[in-house]
Design a protein around this motif. Sequence first.
Motif, PDB file in Angstrom:
ATOM      1  N   ILE A   1       0.810  -1.209   0.000  1.00  0.00           N
ATOM      2  CA  ILE A   1       0.000   0.000   0.000  1.00  0.00           C
ATOM      3  C   ILE A   1       0.848   1.266   0.000  1.00  0.00           C
ATOM      4  O   ILE A   1       0.510   2.241  -0.653  1.00  0.00           O
ATOM      5  N   LEU A   2       1.982   1.229   0.708  1.00  0.00           N
ATOM      6  CA  LEU A   2       2.735   2.475   0.879  1.00  0.00           C
ATOM      7  C   LEU A   2       3.818   2.692  -0.168  1.00  0.00           C
ATOM      8  O   LEU A   2       4.278   3.802  -0.366  1.00  0.00           O
ATOM      9  N   MET A   3       4.267   1.624  -0.827  1.00  0.00           N
ATOM     10  CA  MET A   3       5.433   1.769  -1.706  1.00  0.00           C
ATOM     11  C   MET A   3       5.057   1.620  -3.178  1.00  0.00           C
ATOM     12  O   MET A   3       5.813   1.065  -3.958  1.00  0.00           O
ATOM     13  N   LYS A   4       3.877   2.103  -3.513  1.00  0.00           N
ATOM     14  CA  LYS A   4       3.374   1.868  -4.872  1.00  0.00           C
ATOM     15  C   LYS A   4       4.372   2.215  -5.958  1.00  0.00           C
ATOM     16  O   LYS A   4       4.520   1.496  -6.933  1.00  0.00           O
ATOM     17  N   SER A   5       5.053   3.350  -5.821  1.00  0.00           N
ATOM     18  CA  SER A   5       5.933   3.751  -6.913  1.00  0.00           C
ATOM     19  C   SER A   5       7.407   3.679  -6.545  1.00  0.00           C
ATOM     20  O   SER A   5       8.232   4.368  -7.138  1.00  0.00           O
ATOM     21  N   SER A   6       7.745   2.857  -5.541  1.00  0.00           N
ATOM     22  CA  SER A   6       9.164   2.665  -5.215  1.00  0.00           C
ATOM     23  C   SER A   6       9.527   1.192  -5.269  1.00  0.00           C
ATOM     24  O   SER A   6       9.658   0.549  -4.231  1.00  0.00           O
ATOM     25  N   PRO A   7       9.687   0.645  -6.474  1.00  0.00           N
ATOM     26  CA  PRO A   7       9.963  -0.797  -6.570  1.00  0.00           C
ATOM     27  C   PRO A   7      11.219  -1.201  -5.813  1.00  0.00           C
ATOM     28  O   PRO A   7      11.332  -2.352  -5.386  1.00  0.00           O
ATOM     29  N   GLN A   8      12.153  -0.266  -5.620  1.00  0.00           N
ATOM     30  CA  GLN A   8      13.383  -0.639  -4.921  1.00  0.00           C
ATOM     31  C   GLN A   8      13.135  -0.865  -3.432  1.00  0.00           C
ATOM     32  O   GLN A   8      13.968  -1.404  -2.734  1.00  0.00           O
ATOM     33  N   LEU A   9      11.951  -0.436  -2.948  1.00  0.00           N
ATOM     34  CA  LEU A   9      11.652  -0.604  -1.528  1.00  0.00           C
ATOM     35  C   LEU A   9      10.671  -1.742  -1.268  1.00  0.00           C
ATOM     36  O   LEU A   9      10.222  -1.928  -0.144  1.00  0.00           O
ATOM     37  N   PHE A  10      10.312  -2.487  -2.308  1.00  0.00           N
ATOM     38  CA  PHE A  10       9.402  -3.621  -2.116  1.00  0.00           C
ATOM     39  C   PHE A  10      10.018  -4.614  -1.146  1.00  0.00           C
ATOM     40  O   PHE A  10      11.210  -4.888  -1.205  1.00  0.00           O
ATOM     41  N   THR A  11       9.182  -5.190  -0.268  1.00  0.00           N
ATOM     42  CA  THR A  11       9.686  -6.295   0.549  1.00  0.00           C
ATOM     43  C   THR A  11       9.652  -7.568  -0.294  1.00  0.00           C
ATOM     44  O   THR A  11       9.069  -7.602  -1.380  1.00  0.00           O
TER      45      THR A  11
END
Lengths: 493, 312
Positions: free
Chosen positions: B230-240
Amino acid sequence: MKNTAISPRELNSAGELNTAKPSTLLHGILRLGSLILCLCMFFPGLNPARISNLINKNISLFTTGFSFSNLTTRFNAMFRQGSVNKSTFVLLSAASVVIIVGAVLCGIGGCMSLGNNRMKSRGIWFPVAGSIVISGGLFCIYRSYLELQASKGAKRAQPVFPSVFYLYAGLAAVLLLVSLIILLTERRLEKEEKMEMPEKYSLFLMLLPIIILAFVFLYLPLYGWRYSFFDYEAGGTLSRENFVGFKWFTILFRNQATVKDIIRVMRNTLVMSGLGILTSWVPMAFAILLNEIKSNRFKRLVQTITTIPNFISWVLVYAIALAIFSTEGFLNSFLEFFNANQNINWLMSAENTWLKMLLWGTWKSLGWSAIVYIAAIAGIDQELYEAAKIDGASRFQRVLHITVPGLMPTYLVLLLLTIAGALSNGLEQYLMFANANNKDVIEVLDLYVYNIGITGGRIPLSTVIGMTKSLISIALLLFANRISKWVRGEGII
Amino acid sequence: MNNSTELRFKTARRSGFRKSPGEVIFDVTNVTMFTIFMLLCIFPFYYLFINTISDNDLVLKGAITYYPIGINFSNYIALKEVNDLGNAFIVTITRTIFGTALMVFASALAGYLVTKKKLWKRSFWYRYLVITMYFNAGLIPWYMNMVMLGMTENYMAYIIPGIVAPFNIILVKTYVESIPGELEESAFMDGASTFTIFRKIIWPLSKPILATIAVFGAVGNWNSFQDSLILMKSSPQLFTLQHRLYFYLVKASDLETVMSGGAGTNVVLENTLNSKVVKYTIAMATIIPILLVYPIMQKHFVKGIMLGAIKG
């Protein structure tokens, strides 16, 4: 300050008694002011650094200071054209950091004013310094505002002077004034030799960070309920113009499409929770049957193996489901052995979705849920069994008359908690298993809120639904608690 | 009188020491049932695993069912070619370490402090923390709050909100209350400060419960998915890791989106791999760490749930 007894020393200088006592009022103002100042940093509505309409309304002073990219998302093009100087925003961001530092200094001063007189008089320098630092920061914000106004791209950048600027200026002025008064009037108070603080306050200050974090992350979301009264669109603002009162609540009942959705979603939610409640005795049965096995080693093995799935996330469960139930998966190979292979993609079909979800849930949590009952069985008095044995009770009778009644209190508590949580099926399981075919039967309330709110961007409507759900859940919990009190004489919360 | 006692003992003997045929059938069915359920619990993992180490062509045909054929570990080696997977591992591992450590420390400190009678307005603050377990503002207000705090597209969103865990605070509090108060008192007499007492006495003595909440915290962090989604929609580098896997399972259907470089540049990989196996391998690589620490975890969480059960 509740001084119940006046110490002899204070009596000796009776004339000084009044002036020598630190002013409760002034210190109170100091603490309150610092607290407000520190909290203001986290509210986007109270951001003095929002000097342009293009700056995101949803960022707070804190974010302004520490996330430059968030601050300047809509200015990058202007930076490149050179119509707005990047330095203006660097100044703005730095000014925010300065204000934050000032607020922290005031906060330290506020904390120290809880100490003894010596600590108070030492600590008073912090708000003095802090409010001066804040004034400096505010001045820098004002400078960058002027710069922005004078820049070539002033029209496009839409500079506005944030009215909340005056709140900060006012707070800083009040803090400066109060701390200076304290500084000047209470200089003579340094009678104690050591800086000390009453234990009750020092303990409190150690807990304070946790209290603040709990406030920000657990209480503050409640403030988000206000979105249900506004005509809000993602990225927009809340203002008097788009205040719509109970419009979204009435839409919930009036709008045909929404009503249909809600009925469908509620049906799915209640059916799945209902199935969960109907099968809530299964973990208990699991524990009882496991207890009937004599070999301790086998028991432990069962416990170990069956709890593994509980520690796997739903994403991984879905990966496993994909491996077993997809067209080339295990199940079809297995059926081929009996010449029954129909190459079905078991995951995609919408048949028996409710049952499948129940089975997945059971697979994942059965072993884990049984642990509570296994623990409870271990707590049952062994003498009861011995006595029953001597009285000639059969194994079945012993289970029925000793074990089951012994587990009933635990079962009742867990059942009541399940009922209280009937509206919260969770999101992850249904999100993972949802597909185009089973969409209509799998969408539970939590998934629906996610779909329309996060994916669809209909913030107010989804807030209304979530809010109603929360309120009903709390009511259910209180109701369950009341029942528990009535049945067992003690509550569950 | 004498007679009836004797009769009782006879019956007891019969039911207690010699099994009736019915009981034997029951015992056999019982053990069989549990064995089947154990198989159901463990076989999927085994199945997934043998599919990742077998010959990929056979896997694609669905020919690997009970045992691996053509064992090789090329799929695991190929993981390093998978887009952003390394980032996902780093994000997940660091958040598991830092998030858990901070949560445990905060829970220990808070759990200890709320046992102190001298704490200013103690019962109020305790209730203030506990009550948060019973209400939930809802997903959207939570999301809007995170937006408001600037916690979107921000690594800190993984760490900071997780620090306060009311349930764990209760667990620690219950545990600390069971520690004899004399220890603390004597240390206090010797002039130890509150924090010293916490560090030297409370922390070491409550290690069992701290280990328990650490295990739960670590598993929760490792499995975290929703916040990333929900929070990292546009930061693929921060995906868990879980979010990354979700993305590959549900969103990316072909190999090109999963592997770096695209179809043209990686012909060799393209020929030997297929997206299905790559997905299985990623899943397996996510499961393996949990399975490895599972035996160590087990004794702690059983203890933990017992404490929780006593509370509940």
